[in-house]
Design an enzyme around this catalytic site. Structure first.
Site, PDB file in Angstrom:
ATOM      1  N   LYS A 112       2.628  -7.422   2.324  1.00 31.76           N
ATOM      2  CA  LYS A 112       2.966  -7.518   3.746  1.00 31.76           C
ATOM      3  C   LYS A 112       3.893  -8.679   4.028  1.00 31.76           C
ATOM      4  O   LYS A 112       4.825  -8.555   4.827  1.00 31.76           O
ATOM      5  CB  LYS A 112       1.692  -7.631   4.598  1.00 31.76           C
ATOM      6  CG  LYS A 112       0.907  -6.336   4.582  1.00 31.76           C
ATOM      7  CD  LYS A 112      -0.110  -6.238   5.680  1.00 31.76           C
ATOM      8  CE  LYS A 112      -0.743  -4.839   5.653  1.00 31.76           C
ATOM      9  NZ  LYS A 112      -1.904  -4.723   6.504  1.00 31.76           N
ATOM     10  N   LYS A 195       0.823   4.899  -1.445  1.00 33.77           N
ATOM     11  CA  LYS A 195      -0.266   5.351  -0.584  1.00 33.77           C
ATOM     12  C   LYS A 195       0.239   5.634   0.831  1.00 33.77           C
ATOM     13  O   LYS A 195       1.222   5.041   1.281  1.00 33.77           O
ATOM     14  CB  LYS A 195      -1.390   4.307  -0.539  1.00 33.77           C
ATOM     15  CG  LYS A 195      -1.001   3.026   0.173  1.00 33.77           C
ATOM     16  CD  LYS A 195      -2.205   2.110   0.404  1.00 33.77           C
ATOM     17  CE  LYS A 195      -1.715   0.863   1.146  1.00 33.77           C
ATOM     18  NZ  LYS A 195      -2.736  -0.095   1.504  1.00 33.77           N
ATOM     19  N   LYS A 198      -0.009   2.897   7.267  1.00 32.93           N
ATOM     20  CA  LYS A 198       0.446   2.742   8.647  1.00 32.93           C
ATOM     21  C   LYS A 198       1.746   1.957   8.714  1.00 32.93           C
ATOM     22  O   LYS A 198       2.537   2.133   9.614  1.00 32.93           O
ATOM     23  CB  LYS A 198      -0.626   2.027   9.477  1.00 32.93           C
ATOM     24  CG  LYS A 198      -1.809   2.923   9.814  1.00 32.93           C
ATOM     25  CD  LYS A 198      -2.871   2.191  10.610  1.00 32.93           C
ATOM     26  CE  LYS A 198      -3.891   1.553   9.695  1.00 32.93           C
ATOM     27  NZ  LYS A 198      -5.184   1.274  10.339  1.00 32.93           N
TER      28      LYS A 198
HETATM   29  P1  TYM Z   1      -7.146  -0.482   7.307  1.00 32.96           P
HETATM   30  O1  TYM Z   1      -7.263  -0.533   8.797  1.00 32.96           O
HETATM   31  O2  TYM Z   1      -5.811  -0.657   6.705  1.00 32.96           O
HETATM   32  O3  TYM Z   1      -7.664   0.909   6.771  1.00 32.96           O
HETATM   33  C1  TYM Z   1      -8.919   1.439   7.170  1.00 32.96           C
HETATM   34  C2  TYM Z   1      -9.578   2.155   6.004  1.00 32.96           C
HETATM   35  O4  TYM Z   1      -8.739   3.210   5.517  1.00 32.96           O
HETATM   36  C3  TYM Z   1      -8.601   3.101   4.100  1.00 32.96           C
HETATM   37  N1  TYM Z   1      -7.260   3.600   3.719  1.00 32.96           N
HETATM   38  C4  TYM Z   1      -7.039   4.575   2.817  1.00 32.96           C
HETATM   39  N2  TYM Z   1      -7.870   5.321   2.081  1.00 32.96           N
HETATM   40  C5  TYM Z   1      -7.324   6.258   1.285  1.00 32.96           C
HETATM   41  N3  TYM Z   1      -5.995   6.485   1.193  1.00 32.96           N
HETATM   42  C6  TYM Z   1      -5.126   5.761   1.902  1.00 32.96           C
HETATM   43  N4  TYM Z   1      -3.822   6.005   1.813  1.00 32.96           N
HETATM   44  C7  TYM Z   1      -5.632   4.739   2.768  1.00 32.96           C
HETATM   45  N5  TYM Z   1      -5.063   3.858   3.623  1.00 32.96           N
HETATM   46  C8  TYM Z   1      -6.074   3.169   4.196  1.00 32.96           C
HETATM   47  C9  TYM Z   1      -8.764   1.623   3.819  1.00 32.96           C
HETATM   48  O5  TYM Z   1      -9.143   1.400   2.481  1.00 32.96           O
HETATM   49  C10 TYM Z   1      -9.842   1.241   4.796  1.00 32.96           C
HETATM   50  O6  TYM Z   1     -11.114   1.527   4.281  1.00 32.96           O
HETATM   51  N6  TYM Z   1      -8.795  -4.897   5.693  1.00 32.96           N
HETATM   52  C11 TYM Z   1      -9.222  -3.587   6.165  1.00 32.96           C
HETATM   53  C12 TYM Z   1     -10.014  -3.663   7.465  1.00 32.96           C
HETATM   54  C13 TYM Z   1     -11.219  -4.535   7.406  1.00 32.96           C
HETATM   55  C14 TYM Z   1     -12.439  -4.228   6.745  1.00 32.96           C
HETATM   56  C15 TYM Z   1     -13.294  -5.335   7.018  1.00 32.96           C
HETATM   57  C16 TYM Z   1     -12.878  -3.149   5.993  1.00 32.96           C
HETATM   58  C17 TYM Z   1     -11.373  -5.745   7.996  1.00 32.96           C
HETATM   59  N7  TYM Z   1     -12.637  -6.230   7.773  1.00 32.96           N
HETATM   60  C18 TYM Z   1     -14.594  -5.369   6.494  1.00 32.96           C
HETATM   61  C19 TYM Z   1     -14.172  -3.201   5.474  1.00 32.96           C
HETATM   62  C20 TYM Z   1     -15.011  -4.300   5.733  1.00 32.96           C
HETATM   63  C21 TYM Z   1      -7.965  -2.767   6.439  1.00 32.96           C
HETATM   64  O7  TYM Z   1      -6.884  -3.272   6.560  1.00 32.96           O
HETATM   65  O8  TYM Z   1      -8.190  -1.466   6.645  1.00 32.96           O
END
Ligand code: TYM
Length: 333
Positions: A112, A195, A198
């Site tokens: 990022k 992958k 967003k």
């Molecule tokens: P975030 O908001 O980017 O994504 C949310 C969830 O979606 C999953 N994900 C995917 N899974 C499969 N294929 C993909 N292409 C793909 N893109 C996203 C992510 O693995 C995630 O589970 N840092 C985290 C948010 C967070 C969090 C936490 C998660 C903050 N605190 C505590 C768990 C526990 C994030 O950026 O997710």
């Protein structure tokens, strides 16, 4: 019941299919068996410095999508991160126990910050994983259902928990990632070796849960495949086809072998795409309708989230107190 914790960033209006299949489907399954806590991590989303009105809307619509996907507010705790101040408080403590080099090695930070250049990078993006560790450790979560891309953050969370336990005694439960066998990494439709994300430059590669079904059908029909013209399971050589097969399997429950057999023969890419589009549409349409229903009554949505925050605070406060006491802060009273 054992506890799980997970969250998503409200950085966009709509979740994409990766969020849905990589995380949400598991949340809904696991809430039956676990004491589940699901957070809309708006403090994490602040790292991209969104427009304030937009952040508020996205926070609500992200919560609405949790519910539309089957998270049950009667059974699970759903809340917004910034409404529970213990997250930021614990994050500070964890920052002081994280090595600079250790934080610098986080690939998500490298990706990022690399994309935006040193100028566009803020310190929040750097300390992001420690806030995430705080999210999880505050609730003594045993399992964290996430997609593959969060594995490294979970490793850091575990290291921090173990480090602090070694120094202060049993402060934290050491959590485990729960990464699904299928759907852990949904790929971009346009660049199937990357992958679905967003923040991808090419949004044509993303299937958005709240887009018009027609737009998604079009994206699926123009998904990048290969010239070999035969449906086979070969993720290395045929990443586009493998991605479509995985998505099909995730929705239909049919095994990859059965699907490969079904679409055997020449020129079956079109048929595979048509069926994937139809499967996706049948999930997406009711999902979108439910989101609209929740969004039509933001007062009610806010009330559910406020109740969730109250429950979350009841769980988080004692953990923070335990940590503050262990590290040597004076009691507040
Ligand atoms: P975030 O908001 O980017 O994504 C949310 C969830 O979606 C999953 N994900 C995917 N899974 C499969 N294929 C993909 N292409 C793909 N893109 C996203 C992510 O693995 C995630 O589970 N840092 C985290 C948010 C967070 C969090 C936490 C998660 C903050 N605190 C505590 C768990 C526990 C994030 O950026 O997710």
């Amino acid at each position: 019941r054992p506890r799980i914790f997970s969250g998503m960033q409200p950085t966009h209006d709509s979740l994409h299919l990766g969020n849905y299949l990589g995380a949400q489907v598991n949340w809904v399954k696991m809430q039956e068996e676990f004491d589940a806590i699901f957070c809309v991590v708006d403090q994490h989303a602040l790292t991209v410095v969104p427009d304030p009105a937009e952040l508020r809307t996205r926070t609500r619509v992200t919560a609405a999508q949790y519910f539309a996907g089957g998270v049950d507010p009667e059974r699970s705790t759903v809340f917004v991160q910034s409404q529970v101040p213990e997250h930021a408080q614990l994050a500070w403590v964890l920052n002081c126990f994280t090595g600079f080099g250790e934080a610098s090695r986080m690939t998500q930070f490298k990706d990022k910050s690399g994309k935006r250049g040193a100028e566009g990078t803020n310190v929040g993006l750097f300390t992001y994983p420690m806030l995430m560790a705080a999210d999880i450790l505050l609730y003594d979560a045993q399992k964290v259902p996430v997609g593959e891309d969060q594995r490294q953050h979970l490793e850091l969370t575990r290291d921090l928990a173990q480090r602090m336990n070694a120094r202060y005694g049993d402060l934290f439960v050491v959590p485990e990632p729960h990464i699904p066998a299928d759907g852990a990494k949904i790929m971009s439709l346009q660049e199937p070796t990357a992958k679905m994300s967003k923040s991808a430059d090419d949004q044509r590669g993303n299937l958005m849960m709240l887009d018009e079904p027609k737009a998604n059908t079009k994206k699926i029909k123009s998904a990048v495949t290969d010239l070999d013209n035969a449906v086979r399971w070969d993720p290395e050589a045929k990443p586009g086809i493998a991605n479509l097969l995985r998505i099909h399997h995730a929705f239909s429950g049919e095994s990859i072998e059965a699907l490969v057999e079904r679409y055997a023969g020449e020129n079956k890419y079109g048929a595979l795409k048509t069926d994937v589009a139809e499967l996706f549409r049948s999930v997406q349409e009711p999902f979108k309708e439910k989101v609209d229903t929740y969004m039509a009554d933001p007062g009610q949505l806010d009330a559910i989230l406020a109740a969730g925050a109250e429950r979350a605070r009841e769980l988080a406060a004692p953990t923070l107190e335990r940590v503050y006491d262990a590290v040597g802060f004076l009691p507040a009273r």
